[in-house]
Scaffold this motif. Structure first.
Motif, PDB file in Angstrom:
ATOM      1  N   TYR A 173      11.616   4.358  -6.479  1.00 50.89           N
ATOM      2  CA  TYR A 173      11.292   3.911  -7.828  1.00 50.89           C
ATOM      3  C   TYR A 173      10.289   4.795  -8.561  1.00 50.89           C
ATOM      4  N   GLY A 174       9.734   5.788  -7.913  1.00 49.02           N
ATOM      5  CA  GLY A 174       8.778   6.681  -8.560  1.00 49.02           C
ATOM      6  C   GLY A 174       7.338   6.338  -8.227  1.00 49.02           C
ATOM      7  N   VAL A 175       6.470   7.282  -8.550  1.00 47.70           N
ATOM      8  CA  VAL A 175       5.057   7.158  -8.182  1.00 47.70           C
ATOM      9  C   VAL A 175       4.386   5.995  -8.916  1.00 47.70           C
ATOM     10  N   ARG A 176       4.714   5.786 -10.163  1.00 49.80           N
ATOM     11  CA  ARG A 176       4.065   4.718 -10.928  1.00 49.80           C
ATOM     12  C   ARG A 176       4.300   3.341 -10.319  1.00 49.80           C
ATOM     13  N   SER A 177       5.451   3.142  -9.731  1.00 53.53           N
ATOM     14  CA  SER A 177       5.763   1.835  -9.151  1.00 53.53           C
ATOM     15  C   SER A 177       4.858   1.500  -7.972  1.00 53.53           C
ATOM     16  N   SER A 178       4.417   2.510  -7.246  1.00 50.83           N
ATOM     17  CA  SER A 178       3.512   2.225  -6.129  1.00 50.83           C
ATOM     18  C   SER A 178       2.185   1.662  -6.629  1.00 50.83           C
ATOM     19  N   PHE A 179       1.707   2.169  -7.756  1.00 51.65           N
ATOM     20  CA  PHE A 179       0.466   1.641  -8.327  1.00 51.65           C
ATOM     21  C   PHE A 179       0.659   0.221  -8.851  1.00 51.65           C
ATOM     22  N   LEU A 180       1.827  -0.056  -9.386  1.00 48.80           N
ATOM     23  CA  LEU A 180       2.113  -1.420  -9.831  1.00 48.80           C
ATOM     24  C   LEU A 180       2.138  -2.389  -8.655  1.00 48.80           C
ATOM     25  N   CYS A 181       2.690  -1.956  -7.537  1.00 46.99           N
ATOM     26  CA  CYS A 181       2.725  -2.814  -6.342  1.00 46.99           C
ATOM     27  C   CYS A 181       1.324  -3.092  -5.818  1.00 46.99           C
ATOM     28  N   VAL A 182       0.488  -2.066  -5.787  1.00 47.70           N
ATOM     29  CA  VAL A 182      -0.885  -2.250  -5.317  1.00 47.70           C
ATOM     30  C   VAL A 182      -1.654  -3.154  -6.278  1.00 47.70           C
ATOM     31  N   SER A 183      -1.427  -2.990  -7.569  1.00 46.48           N
ATOM     32  CA  SER A 183      -2.092  -3.852  -8.551  1.00 46.48           C
ATOM     33  C   SER A 183      -1.654  -5.301  -8.389  1.00 46.48           C
ATOM     34  N   ALA A 184      -0.368  -5.521  -8.167  1.00 48.60           N
ATOM     35  CA  ALA A 184       0.131  -6.883  -7.965  1.00 48.60           C
ATOM     36  C   ALA A 184      -0.472  -7.494  -6.699  1.00 48.60           C
ATOM     37  N   ALA A 185      -0.580  -6.715  -5.639  1.00 49.92           N
ATOM     38  CA  ALA A 185      -1.171  -7.213  -4.395  1.00 49.92           C
ATOM     39  C   ALA A 185      -2.651  -7.542  -4.590  1.00 49.92           C
ATOM     40  N   ALA A 186      -3.356  -6.726  -5.353  1.00 54.09           N
ATOM     41  CA  ALA A 186      -4.776  -6.984  -5.607  1.00 54.09           C
ATOM     42  C   ALA A 186      -4.962  -8.262  -6.421  1.00 54.09           C
ATOM     43  N   ILE A 187      -4.110  -8.476  -7.408  1.00 58.55           N
ATOM     44  CA  ILE A 187      -4.205  -9.695  -8.215  1.00 58.55           C
ATOM     45  C   ILE A 187      -3.883 -10.922  -7.364  1.00 58.55           C
ATOM     46  N   ALA A 188      -2.884 -10.799  -6.503  1.00 53.99           N
ATOM     47  CA  ALA A 188      -2.537 -11.911  -5.614  1.00 53.99           C
ATOM     48  C   ALA A 188      -3.689 -12.223  -4.661  1.00 53.99           C
ATOM     49  N   ALA A 189      -4.319 -11.184  -4.107  1.00 55.82           N
ATOM     50  CA  ALA A 189      -5.453 -11.392  -3.202  1.00 55.82           C
ATOM     51  C   ALA A 189      -6.626 -12.034  -3.935  1.00 55.82           C
ATOM     52  N   LEU A 190      -6.869 -11.603  -5.161  1.00 52.74           N
ATOM     53  CA  LEU A 190      -7.947 -12.192  -5.953  1.00 52.74           C
ATOM     54  C   LEU A 190      -7.690 -13.677  -6.192  1.00 52.74           C
ATOM     55  N   GLY A 191      -6.448 -14.007  -6.474  1.00 51.32           N
ATOM     56  CA  GLY A 191      -6.090 -15.411  -6.662  1.00 51.32           C
ATOM     57  C   GLY A 191      -6.288 -16.221  -5.396  1.00 51.32           C
ATOM     58  N   LEU A 192      -5.916 -15.659  -4.263  1.00 48.16           N
ATOM     59  CA  LEU A 192      -6.101 -16.363  -2.987  1.00 48.16           C
ATOM     60  C   LEU A 192      -7.577 -16.518  -2.642  1.00 48.16           C
TER      61      LEU A 192
END
Length: 92
Positions: free
Chosen positions: A52-71
């Motif tokens: 999916y390209g390099v930008r998608s990896s940053f989106l995945c990490v951002s989504a994981a960070a937001i999920a962890a913050l919520g937890l």
């Protein structure tokens, strides 16, 4: 990474003070989680970049960070409780 590590250790200390008999198990689970995260994260990240390209990896990490913050926001406060359990364990 340093800020995350400090918060992680603080939560681990609070947990260990809640249940002193399970302190070793809590530390073992935390260390195993770090190793499993590295073992799974690197190949998964490589796959995501290739597909999916390099930008998608940053989106995945951002989504994981937001999920962890919520937890983390859902975790109960343990600072007041851990102080009393430390005091209780030293008086026994």
């Amino acid at each position: 990474r340093g800020i995350a590590e400090a918060g992680e250790r603080g939560m681990l200390t609070d947990l260990a003070n809640q249940t002193p008999k399970l302190r070793g198990r809590a530390l073992a689970i935390q260390q195993a989680s770090v190793g499993i995260g590295i073992a799974i994260g690197a190949p998964a990240g490589g796959y995501i970049v290739e597909e999916y390209g390099v930008r998608s990896s940053f989106l995945c990490v951002s989504a994981a960070a937001i999920a962890a913050l919520g937890l983390y926001a859902l975790l109960p406060e343990t600072v007041g409780n851990s102080l009393t359990s430390v005091e209780a364990s030293t008086t026994k």
